[in-house]
Scaffold this active site. Structure first.
Site, short mmCIF file in Angstrom:
data_model
loop_
_atom_site.label_atom_id
_atom_site.label_comp_id
_atom_site.label_asym_id
_atom_site.label_seq_id
_atom_site.Cartn_x
_atom_site.Cartn_y
_atom_site.Cartn_z
N CYS A 83 -4.00 1.69 -4.43
CA CYS A 83 -3.45 1.92 -3.08
C CYS A 83 -3.56 0.69 -2.20
O CYS A 83 -2.82 0.55 -1.22
CB CYS A 83 -4.16 3.09 -2.42
SG CYS A 83 -3.87 4.61 -3.33
N HIS A 103 -1.67 2.65 4.79
CA HIS A 103 -1.31 3.20 3.47
C HIS A 103 -1.20 4.71 3.62
O HIS A 103 -2.07 5.35 4.23
CB HIS A 103 -2.37 2.82 2.44
CG HIS A 103 -2.35 3.72 1.24
ND1 HIS A 103 -1.21 3.89 0.48
CD2 HIS A 103 -3.30 4.54 0.71
CE1 HIS A 103 -1.47 4.76 -0.48
NE2 HIS A 103 -2.72 5.17 -0.36
N ASN A 126 2.20 10.25 -1.39
CA ASN A 126 1.43 9.01 -1.53
C ASN A 126 2.03 8.21 -2.69
O ASN A 126 1.94 8.63 -3.85
CB ASN A 126 -0.03 9.38 -1.81
CG ASN A 126 -0.93 8.18 -2.00
OD1 ASN A 126 -0.46 7.07 -2.21
ND2 ASN A 126 -2.24 8.41 -1.94
#
Ligand code: UT7
Length: 333
Positions: free
Chosen positions: A115, A260, A290
């Site tokens: 991530c 993020h 995500n």
């Protein structure tokens, strides 16, 4: 020493929209749980039979970013590709981009920081530009998660969260030291590697061993969600403060924060902590879920496309994820 700045952005997501209701038909979950805990309404999953992969989607996003930047494949000096879902165990997706975009035999590297991948990728590109080694660098974040998720009730704590997509940025040399990327900040804490992990296949546990043990499902992502969440909110805040302090700026100076897209609740926690308005934080996890290394470049592109980022704005990127790794980028647009 030079600065570097972003001169072109692009993103690509697969057409196939998967709603929360779609998921509740294949596992024990429901729209209310997913929206309440994560903010996610839909995500894109590559449809069966599609030719899209991380590299293919990355190339599509890159073409848009390069066109907007006004550069051709001959102008790019280096490729940095961030992904945790590469097309091949090796080689990495970066070299595929060199081929797909018919570039000269320029260098290409892959970044494996999940991530935080795009933040690490931007920081890496920034160093090459700062020293003068390269002038124009193509930075890509792309993920093809959907093929590797446990889409049963057993995997619901993870699989409802992740989506597929890609984003890209072209970085170039900036002579004005007050413009472009002001600083980047990178961190890791490997003692928590097992809190968010895809353990195999690995060289230590290769495919035949997995085939001999049908009970072993360590090829699906594992996440200790609550533990990751608690660490995320702390590290996001720390690394934004670190970026501000390094540049003698206060939180009031932030025009746009692109976190993020891990969980809308994490973004909202950070927003409250820094006293930012809805216009100062960009979220699109509601649409895309995500997308790991792709989430920041997709969000950055959409923020820019919708006029939410203007010349001279102070833009902060921040990420946290598997590793653990976390980091930030602070730039004057
Ligand atoms: O991007 C990289 C970094 N990742 C993150 O930052 C993610 C951080 N973590 C999170 O976002 C959250 O922890 C999750 C969204 C993953 C989970 O939310 P939570 O509020 O921490 O839920 P939980 O894992 O504590 O689970 C609560 C309950 C459990 O049931 P019991 O044990 O209370 O009966 C789960 O089994 O919710 C259940 N559950 C679900 N129910 C319906 C877990 N997943 C689902 C689901 N649908 N998809």
């Amino acid at each position: 020493m030079y600065n570097s700045k972003i001169i072109g952005l692009g993103h690509y997501v697969p057409d196939n929209v998967v709603t929360n209701d779609d998921l509740s038909k294949i596992m024990d979950t429901d729209d209310a749980w997913i929206q309440e805990r994560t903010g996610i309404k839909t995500r894109r999953w590559i449809a069966e039979g599609s030719e899209d992969t991380s590299a293919v989607m990355g190339a599509k996003a890159a073409r848009i970013a390069m066109e907007r930047a006004g550069v051709t494949n001959k102008d790019i000096d280096f490729i940095v590709f961030a992904t945790l879902s590469p097309d091949y165990y090796f080689p990495g997706c970066g070299v595929q981009i060199q081929e797909m975009l018919e570039m000269d035999t320029i260098g290409a590297i892959d970044i494996r920081n999940q991530c935080t991948g795009f933040v690490y990728a931007i920081s890496t590109a920034d160093q090459f530009i700062k020293t003068g080694m390269y002038k124009n660098i193509l930075v890509i974040g792309a993920e093809f998660h959907s093929n590797g998720l446990d889409k049963t009730t057993r995997g619901r704590g993870v699989s409802v969260i992740f989506g597929d997509g890609a984003g890209a940025a072209v970085l170039t040399r900036e002579e004005d030291p007050t413009k472009g990327i002001l600083s980047t900040h990178l961190h890791s804490e490997g003692k928590y590697a097992d809190k968010l992990i895809v353990e195999s296949p690995s060289i230590a546990k290769w495919v035949p061993e997995l085939m001999d043990n049908p009970e072993d499902i360590s090829y699906f992502p594992y996440m200790d969600g609550t533990f990751v969440f608690k660490n995320a909110v702390v590290r996001f805040s720390e690394v934004i403060i670190e970026a501000l302090e390094k540049n003698n700026l206060s939180k009031d100076a932030i025009d746009m924060l692109i976190p993020h897209q891990a969980n809308l609740r994490i973004s909202q926690f950070v927003q409250r902590k820094f006293g930012l308005s809805d216009d100062q934080v960009f979220n699109n996890i509601q649409k895309y879920g995500n997308t790991t290394a792709a989430s920041i470049p997709i969000a950055l592109t959409e923020a820019w496309e919708t006029g939410k980022i203007k010349d001279n704005d102070l833009v902060v990127l921040a990420a946290f994820g598997s590793g653990f790794t976390w980091g930030s980028v602070i730039m004057r647009w």
